[in-house]
Design a protein around this motif. Structure first.
Motif, mmCIF file in Angstrom:
data_model
loop_
_atom_site.group_PDB
_atom_site.id
_atom_site.type_symbol
_atom_site.label_atom_id
_atom_site.label_comp_id
_atom_site.label_asym_id
_atom_site.label_seq_id
_atom_site.Cartn_x
_atom_site.Cartn_y
_atom_site.Cartn_z
ATOM 1 N N UNK B 48 0.824 -1.215 0.000
ATOM 2 C CA UNK B 48 0.000 0.000 0.000
ATOM 3 C C UNK B 48 0.857 1.262 0.000
ATOM 4 N N UNK B 49 0.236 2.354 -0.359
ATOM 5 C CA UNK B 49 0.934 3.648 -0.371
ATOM 6 C C UNK B 49 1.475 3.955 1.026
ATOM 7 N N UNK B 50 2.720 4.367 1.079
ATOM 8 C CA UNK B 50 3.335 4.758 2.342
ATOM 9 C C UNK B 50 3.911 3.617 3.155
ATOM 10 N N UNK B 51 3.715 2.391 2.689
ATOM 11 C CA UNK B 51 4.259 1.246 3.438
ATOM 12 C C UNK B 51 5.760 1.107 3.221
ATOM 13 N N UNK B 52 6.442 0.623 4.235
ATOM 14 C CA UNK B 52 7.870 0.287 4.122
ATOM 15 C C UNK B 52 7.989 -1.215 4.373
ATOM 16 N N UNK B 53 8.346 -1.933 3.343
ATOM 17 C CA UNK B 53 8.317 -3.395 3.424
ATOM 18 C C UNK B 53 9.719 -3.957 3.230
ATOM 19 N N UNK B 54 10.109 -4.860 4.113
ATOM 20 C CA UNK B 54 11.411 -5.529 3.981
ATOM 21 C C UNK B 54 11.268 -6.803 3.169
ATOM 22 N N UNK B 55 12.193 -6.998 2.281
ATOM 23 C CA UNK B 55 12.157 -8.160 1.408
ATOM 24 C C UNK B 55 13.390 -8.993 1.760
ATOM 25 N N UNK B 200 16.622 7.185 5.974
ATOM 26 C CA UNK B 200 15.529 6.529 5.239
ATOM 27 C C UNK B 200 14.239 6.581 6.057
ATOM 28 N N UNK B 201 14.360 6.341 7.362
ATOM 29 C CA UNK B 201 13.167 6.392 8.216
ATOM 30 C C UNK B 201 12.552 7.791 8.190
ATOM 31 N N UNK B 202 13.399 8.827 8.319
ATOM 32 C CA UNK B 202 12.898 10.215 8.288
ATOM 33 C C UNK B 202 12.260 10.515 6.940
ATOM 34 N N UNK B 203 12.922 10.081 5.887
ATOM 35 C CA UNK B 203 12.439 10.400 4.529
ATOM 36 C C UNK B 203 11.057 9.788 4.281
ATOM 37 N N UNK B 204 10.919 8.510 4.595
ATOM 38 C CA UNK B 204 9.634 7.860 4.324
ATOM 39 C C UNK B 204 8.538 8.449 5.218
ATOM 40 N N UNK B 205 8.913 8.822 6.444
ATOM 41 C CA UNK B 205 7.911 9.389 7.350
ATOM 42 C C UNK B 205 7.454 10.768 6.861
ATOM 43 N N UNK B 206 8.403 11.589 6.427
ATOM 44 C CA UNK B 206 8.031 12.961 6.052
ATOM 45 C C UNK B 206 7.421 13.043 4.649
ATOM 46 N N UNK B 207 7.802 12.160 3.741
ATOM 47 C CA UNK B 207 7.288 12.269 2.366
ATOM 48 C C UNK B 207 6.159 11.291 2.075
ATOM 49 N N UNK B 208 6.019 10.270 2.931
ATOM 50 C CA UNK B 208 4.980 9.263 2.676
ATOM 51 C C UNK B 208 5.330 8.345 1.525
ATOM 52 N N UNK B 209 6.619 8.275 1.174
ATOM 53 C CA UNK B 209 7.030 7.418 0.060
ATOM 54 C C UNK B 209 6.852 5.946 0.425
ATOM 55 N N UNK B 210 6.599 5.156 -0.588
ATOM 56 C CA UNK B 210 6.482 3.706 -0.412
ATOM 57 C C UNK B 210 7.861 3.097 -0.664
ATOM 58 N N UNK B 211 8.233 2.118 0.146
ATOM 59 C CA UNK B 211 9.596 1.589 -0.007
ATOM 60 C C UNK B 211 9.622 0.073 0.103
ATOM 61 N N UNK B 212 10.363 -0.525 -0.802
ATOM 62 C CA UNK B 212 10.629 -1.963 -0.747
ATOM 63 C C UNK B 212 12.126 -2.112 -0.556
ATOM 64 N N UNK B 213 12.502 -2.783 0.515
ATOM 65 C CA UNK B 213 13.917 -2.830 0.911
ATOM 66 C C UNK B 213 14.396 -4.277 0.986
ATOM 67 N N UNK B 214 15.535 -4.558 0.361
ATOM 68 C CA UNK B 214 16.146 -5.864 0.586
ATOM 69 C C UNK B 214 17.410 -5.638 1.417
ATOM 70 N N UNK B 215 17.663 -6.563 2.339
ATOM 71 C CA UNK B 215 18.877 -6.452 3.131
ATOM 72 C C UNK B 215 19.183 -7.795 3.784
#
Lengths: 255, 329
Positions: B48-55, B200-215
């Motif tokens: 969903x929009x604004x979600x930060x998901x770890x892959x 990254x945490x600040x950026x997604x919180x302030x902009x509402x960007x959706x993020x898919x992260x692998x690590x």
């Protein structure tokens, strides 16, 4: 309009990039200038007193520097290194970056090669006519487009094989032999001349020099332009098909 | 509404194979054989929009291949995907203008001789960022990423950590709505990793960007993501929230105890000892037995400190990959 703007941006970027490699640029320019200068020396000795020959080879030197293409180094290496993945993510056609690099390199070749052109012009007897030089300018533009498309097309082989440098090298040899560097096409034996005039290699290099040197009459100039106009869409179409197939393969086997 | 929607996404590579030796090499010139490598096998999910998901997944699990398909670099063998309503591999400019993909292994592409500021200016023109927005975003990114010392330096001369900072600034200058981060902390030192996570945490919180992260670093995921997807051998093994992963896949909790006196009880009678040092112990206890064990501990021992924790994420994920315990939320 946006495409022209993007092309200008990419050319500007690559111009800056290559500024840092100025020493390498000098060696590249010398490499490109060697064969026309060699032709100038050999053919001036073989046909002494013919101003047309020396004029032709000095003009060829200028055309060579203005049409030089290195897509086997720039574009093909990007495919091998995976750099093309970065390009696929940009909101612009991938070819714009390649073309921008090509134009930046040509500008640098002309700037760095200017002293060589001036020295060659001072040493060799020349007889340029302004009208013919102006008449040759559109031919230079078309030759530059043709040579880019030809080299780009051969560099696309990098999508399928690891030896794109060899493929482009073979193409460069054809341009050298049949494009008017090893010998002006107008001096080819009659039967071979007809073939040389019809093939795209003279249209990429020798034709503008022949026009500027006054080696062609009106009908021959028109015929030369006609061949350029025929080869341009042929090579453009081949490059488009090659790119589509290549990128499909790239995106299917891994970026 | 789902910003990223994936249905049955599959990527199969055809890898050429041949036996060893001259004869097999000659035969392969005329008759090439291929083996299908199933990098991704019919995965489906939504973000969903604004979600930060770890892959998350082991090497070769299909994480990067999936990210490359969703960013348009790769075309899948089959399946469907929509990102921001677009089919990614069509690479329409309207799509490419709204996404960014940053790879830890190669944070910056292109002209390495340019300075970071030159590269930012190029991005401005490429993505048509207005002058005022450019000034504002550069100022903001410079502060958040401590970019000032890097702006006049050539990209090729930057260290890996500096490249990542510059790469983030280049990618975020045009405020993408969807971010794909592929191993962003790869090879970074502790300070750089912390800075990156915070940014990254600040950026997604302030902009509402959706993020898919692998690590591969669970700390990245724990810090940044509420939801994770586990992928193994090209298939989704888990798709749900972090807490749920431990609850559904680990029947144990970790009970940490510190005693107030010099007593040396038989800890194994309370649970499995996973860590022990003088006066302190960590016990692995079945979830349903935790209340009873705590009651016994408090009754039988003089307790100085006691805590109950979920098992470390690494061990839960390792268990999922080793034992194939799969319970999708």
């Amino acid at each position: 309009m946006r495409l022209i703007q993007l092309l200008a941006i990419n050319t500007w970027r690559e111009f800056l990039q290559w500024m840092a490699w100025r020493a390498f640029l000098i060696t590249m320019v010398i490499n490109q200038a060697v064969t026309p200068l060699l032709g100038l020396a050999v053919w001036s000795a073989a046909l002494p007193g013919r101003t047309g020959i020396s004029t032709y080879y000095v003009a060829l030197l200028v055309v060579q520097l203005m049409t030089v293409s290195y897509e086997h180094h720039t574009f093909a290496n990007g495919i091998y290194s995976g750099e093309v993945s970065h390009e696929l993510l940009k909101p612009q056609p991938v070819v714009i970056t390649t073309l921008g690099t090509n134009l930046a390199l040509r500008i640098w070749h002309l700037l760095v090669g200017l002293p060589i052109i001036i020295v060659a012009g001072l040493i060799a007897p020349l007889s340029f006519e302004l009208r013919l030089v102006l008449l040759a300018i559109p031919a230079v533009v078309l030759a530059a487009a043709l040579r880019f498309l030809f080299t780009y097309l051969l560099a696309l082989s990098a999508f399928w094989m690891q030896q794109a440098h060899g493929v482009v090298g073979f193409g460069e040899s054809l341009i050298f032999l049949l494009g008017g560097t090893a010998a002006p096409v107008m001096l080819f034996p009659e039967q071979l001349r007809a073939v040389g005039e019809a093939l795209p290699f003279r249209a990429m290099l020798g034709l503008p020099a022949e026009i500027a040197a006054g080696s062609l009459n009106g009908a021959q100039i028109v015929q030369g332009y006609a061949w350029q106009c025929i080869w341009l869409p042929v090579l453009a179409l081949a490059a488009i098909i090659g790119w589509r197939r290549g990128v499909r393969r790239y995106t299917a086997v891994g970026g | 509404m789902a910003l990223i929607s994936v249905q049955g996404l599959t990527m199969t590579y055809q890898a050429p194979v041949r036996q060893a030796g001259l004869k097999a090499a000659v035969v392969s010139l005329f008759h090439r054989e291929y083996r299908a490598i199933n990098a991704v096998q019919g995965i489906s999910f939504e973000v969903d929009a604004g979600e930060v998901v770890g892959f998350i997944g082991p090497n070769g699990a299909g994480k990067t291949t999936t990210l490359k398909m969703l960013s348009g670099i790769l075309q899948p063998t089959s399946g469907e995907a929509r990102v921001l309503g677009c089919v990614p591999w069509k690479r329409e400019p309207v799509f490419l203008r709204q996404i960014a993909m940053i790879r830890g292994s190669q944070p910056i592409g292109g002209a390495g001789e340019l300075t970071v500021l030159d590269a930012l200016r190029f991005q401005q023109l490429l993505y048509e960022v207005s002058h005022s927005e450019f000034q504002r975003n550069v100022a903001e990114l410079t502060e958040m990423l401590d970019l000032q010392p890097l702006l006049e330096r050539q990209v090729r001369a930057l260290s890996l950590g500096e490249r990542m900072r510059a790469g983030l600034a280049l990618a975020l200058l045009y405020r993408p709505r969807v971010l794909f981060l592929d191993e962003p902390t790869l090879g970074l030192d502790v300070t750089a990793v912390r800075m990156l996570r915070r940014f990254v945490a600040d950026y997604t919180r302030t902009t509402g960007a959706t993020m898919l992260l692998t690590s591969h670093y669970m700390a990245d995921v724990e810090t940044l993501c509420k939801r994770i997807m586990l992928i193994d051998k090209g298939q989704l093994a888990y798709n749900g929230d972090l807490a749920g992963l431990a609850i559904t896949n680990s029947p144990y909790k970790v009970v940490k105890v510190a005693v107030a006196d010099e007593a040396q009880p038989d800890w194994s009678s309370f649970g499995e000892v996973v860590e022990a040092e003088e006066g302190k112990v960590a016990l692995r206890v079945l979830r349903q037995e935790v209340p009873a064990v705590i009651t016994r501990l408090l009754a039988e021992l003089s307790i100085a400190d006691l805590s109950v924790e979920e098992p470390p994420l690494e061990s839960v994920i390792d268990q999922v990959f080793r034992e194939g315990v799969v319970r999708c939320a």
